[in-house]
Design a protein around this motif. Structure first.
Motif, PDB file in Angstrom:
ATOM      1  N   GLY A 220       8.174 -50.357 -60.226  1.00 43.97           N
ATOM      2  CA  GLY A 220       8.750 -50.024 -58.923  1.00 43.97           C
ATOM      3  C   GLY A 220      10.135 -50.600 -58.742  1.00 43.97           C
ATOM      4  O   GLY A 220      10.999 -49.978 -58.113  1.00 43.97           O
ATOM      5  N   ILE A 221      10.371 -51.784 -59.309  1.00 44.16           N
ATOM      6  CA  ILE A 221      11.709 -52.387 -59.219  1.00 44.16           C
ATOM      7  C   ILE A 221      12.739 -51.504 -59.909  1.00 44.16           C
ATOM      8  O   ILE A 221      13.851 -51.303 -59.401  1.00 44.16           O
ATOM      9  N   ILE A 222      12.390 -50.951 -61.072  1.00 46.56           N
ATOM     10  CA  ILE A 222      13.303 -50.074 -61.804  1.00 46.56           C
ATOM     11  C   ILE A 222      13.674 -48.866 -60.947  1.00 46.56           C
ATOM     12  O   ILE A 222      14.845 -48.460 -60.863  1.00 46.56           O
ATOM     13  N   VAL A 223      12.689 -48.278 -60.296  1.00 44.20           N
ATOM     14  CA  VAL A 223      12.934 -47.083 -59.479  1.00 44.20           C
ATOM     15  C   VAL A 223      13.854 -47.396 -58.304  1.00 44.20           C
ATOM     16  O   VAL A 223      14.821 -46.668 -58.037  1.00 44.20           O
ATOM     17  N   PHE A 224      13.583 -48.486 -57.614  1.00 40.43           N
ATOM     18  CA  PHE A 224      14.387 -48.806 -56.434  1.00 40.43           C
ATOM     19  C   PHE A 224      15.784 -49.289 -56.815  1.00 40.43           C
ATOM     20  O   PHE A 224      16.751 -49.029 -56.095  1.00 40.43           O
ATOM     21  N   LEU A 225      15.905 -49.983 -57.935  1.00 40.72           N
ATOM     22  CA  LEU A 225      17.238 -50.383 -58.390  1.00 40.72           C
ATOM     23  C   LEU A 225      18.068 -49.162 -58.780  1.00 40.72           C
ATOM     24  O   LEU A 225      19.293 -49.140 -58.569  1.00 40.72           O
ATOM     25  N   ALA A 226      17.431 -48.145 -59.351  1.00 37.96           N
ATOM     26  CA  ALA A 226      18.150 -46.907 -59.670  1.00 37.96           C
ATOM     27  C   ALA A 226      18.657 -46.232 -58.397  1.00 37.96           C
ATOM     28  O   ALA A 226      19.767 -45.679 -58.372  1.00 37.96           O
ATOM     29  N   ALA A 227      17.858 -46.289 -57.329  1.00 38.68           N
ATOM     30  CA  ALA A 227      18.311 -45.717 -56.061  1.00 38.68           C
ATOM     31  C   ALA A 227      19.458 -46.538 -55.467  1.00 38.68           C
ATOM     32  O   ALA A 227      20.412 -45.983 -54.896  1.00 38.68           O
ATOM     33  N   LEU A 228      19.400 -47.857 -55.613  1.00 40.51           N
ATOM     34  CA  LEU A 228      20.462 -48.702 -55.071  1.00 40.51           C
ATOM     35  C   LEU A 228      21.770 -48.543 -55.844  1.00 40.51           C
ATOM     36  O   LEU A 228      22.857 -48.741 -55.282  1.00 40.51           O
ATOM     37  N   SER A 229      21.681 -48.183 -57.121  1.00 37.70           N
ATOM     38  CA  SER A 229      22.906 -48.019 -57.907  1.00 37.70           C
ATOM     39  C   SER A 229      23.743 -46.844 -57.445  1.00 37.70           C
ATOM     40  O   SER A 229      24.933 -46.773 -57.762  1.00 37.70           O
ATOM     41  N   SER A 230      23.139 -45.904 -56.721  1.00 36.22           N
ATOM     42  CA  SER A 230      23.891 -44.751 -56.230  1.00 36.22           C
ATOM     43  C   SER A 230      24.635 -45.021 -54.935  1.00 36.22           C
ATOM     44  O   SER A 230      25.388 -44.169 -54.462  1.00 36.22           O
ATOM     45  N   VAL A 231      24.423 -46.198 -54.337  1.00 37.26           N
ATOM     46  CA  VAL A 231      25.099 -46.545 -53.089  1.00 37.26           C
ATOM     47  C   VAL A 231      26.525 -47.008 -53.404  1.00 37.26           C
ATOM     48  O   VAL A 231      26.727 -47.894 -54.248  1.00 37.26           O
ATOM     49  N   SER A 232      27.484 -46.427 -52.745  1.00 39.83           N
ATOM     50  CA  SER A 232      28.880 -46.781 -52.992  1.00 39.83           C
ATOM     51  C   SER A 232      29.179 -48.186 -52.467  1.00 39.83           C
ATOM     52  O   SER A 232      28.749 -48.564 -51.361  1.00 39.83           O
ATOM     53  N   GLY A 233      29.924 -48.950 -53.277  1.00 36.22           N
ATOM     54  CA  GLY A 233      30.311 -50.295 -52.837  1.00 36.22           C
ATOM     55  C   GLY A 233      31.299 -50.285 -51.692  1.00 36.22           C
ATOM     56  O   GLY A 233      31.457 -51.287 -50.983  1.00 36.22           O
ATOM     57  N   ASP A 234      31.963 -49.144 -51.501  1.00 39.77           N
ATOM     58  CA  ASP A 234      32.911 -49.047 -50.385  1.00 39.77           C
ATOM     59  C   ASP A 234      32.216 -49.175 -49.038  1.00 39.77           C
ATOM     60  O   ASP A 234      32.807 -49.662 -48.060  1.00 39.77           O
ATOM     61  N   LEU A 235      30.959 -48.726 -48.977  1.00 45.91           N
ATOM     62  CA  LEU A 235      30.224 -48.839 -47.712  1.00 45.91           C
ATOM     63  C   LEU A 235      30.001 -50.301 -47.347  1.00 45.91           C
ATOM     64  O   LEU A 235      30.165 -50.695 -46.182  1.00 45.91           O
TER      65      LEU A 235
END
Length: 346
Positions: A220-235
């Motif tokens: 589950g950590i792998i899945v959620f980290l993959a989702a977090l990687s798509s969040v732009s750092g600019d936000l």
């Protein structure tokens, strides 16, 4: 002589040159029979995606052989199936007598079946409440680590138990929490009374949940980290410049980014509510007794394989499958009402 050029005709001026790309697009937009459509033709799509189709053929064959073709065997739930009524088990299906819904009536009148349903639902709710949030929290914790090397090591250590078999997982817990485990021996050496968690029926449901968390939280950590990687750092930078602290950034940026993945996994988890771990519980069945460890999967196995009552077990498995499908549809509908896509779109 005058240097004036000869003007183009009106037709030449209004008609642009037809490039090969434009010609190909026009042909691609035509469907069968030369009619224009918004989709590519079947032949063009097959020619374009033939490499991907060939790559997926082995997986499709495996799914057909091990998932869809066995569905035909559910007809034995409406028979008094006798595996010796023919030369093989398949021919025996045609020679076994039909008895209608008699097997289902037997199941609903069996108190052991309802006891297995009760244990299954208790374990499901415990794992939903205690196990499901833990991968989200650990993913947020790992994502907040600044150094990439430390983050990679922590992620690898947490993901490693996912590759362990249930035999190894139960053995590890037995060596730690069993009557002859490390904790019990340490307590006895210091004059205290030891304990044996592995054989206590009262805490067995919490023990099973802890084993599931330790083994599968890393996936589950792998899945959620993959989702977090798509969040732009600019936000995050914009929110920090506006004065948002760490908790506000997590609440307004990180959690909304995880919400679609959480909704999808929750729908799948609800659909799997009646499946709480066959091998894990079967390995510990003798240690804690049938009353504490009997769930639907072990109930079907015991009646179908050990007692060779195949029609009865098929009927119980069919009930489980229908209820699981209904739970998926209901959970997916709830996800749509919450504005999420779920397993499939509306």
């Amino acid at each position: 002589m005058s240097n004036s050029t000869v003007p183009r005709t009106t037709t030449e001026a209004k008609t642009p040159a037809r490039t090969p790309a434009a010609s190909g697009d026009a042909e691609g937009r035509r469907g069968r029979g030369g009619k224009k459509s918004g989709k590519l033709g079947l032949k063009l799509r097959f020619r374009r995606d033939r490499a991907l189709i060939l790559m997926t053929l082995p997986a499709i064959l495996l799914i057909l052989v091990f998932n869809y073709i066995p569905i035909l065997g559910n007809v034995v739930a409406f028979q008094d199936y006798d595996p010796y009524a023919g030369d093989n088990g398949f021919v025996a299906i045609f020679n076994s007598p039909w008895i209608g819904v008699e097997q289902f009536e037997r199941i609903f009148a069996d108190s052991a079946f309802w006891h297995a349903v009760q244990n299954t639902l208790v374990l499901f709710f415990l794992q939903l409440v205690l196990y499901f949030p833990i991968p989200v929290l650990l993913a947020l914790l790992i994502n907040s680590v600044v150094r990439p090397r430390i983050r990679a090591v922590a992620q690898a250590v947490m993901y490693l138990p996912h590759f362990f078999s249930w035999v190894l997982v139960v053995t590890v817990f037995m060596q730690i929490f069993g009557g002859a485990g490390i904790i019990a021996q340490t307590l006895r050496q210091h004059g205290y009374e030891g304990f044996d968690v592995m054989t206590d029926p009262e805490v067995f449901k919490y023990l099973v949940t802890a084993q599931t968390v330790w083994k599968d939280a890393g996936w589950g950590i792998i899945v959620f980290l993959a989702a977090l990687s798509s969040v732009s750092g600019d936000l995050y930078e914009a929110a920090a410049m506006d004065g948002a602290g760490r908790w506000r950034r997590m609440w307004h940026i990180t959690l909304p980014a995880l919400r679609p993945v959480i909704a999808l996994l929750l729908v799948l988890r609800v659909g799997d509510a009646l499946t709480v771990g066959f091998e894990q519980l079967l390995l510990q069945r003798q240690a804690v007794g049938v009353d504490a460890s009997e769930v639907l999967d072990t109930y079907v196995w015991w009646n179908g394989i050990r007692n060779q009552d195949f029609s009865y077990a098929a009927a119980a498995g069919l009930i489980k499958g229908v209820v699981g499908l209904a739970l998926v549809l209901i959970a997916n509908k709830v996800a749509h009402l919450m504005g999420e896509q779920g397993v499939y779109k509306k």
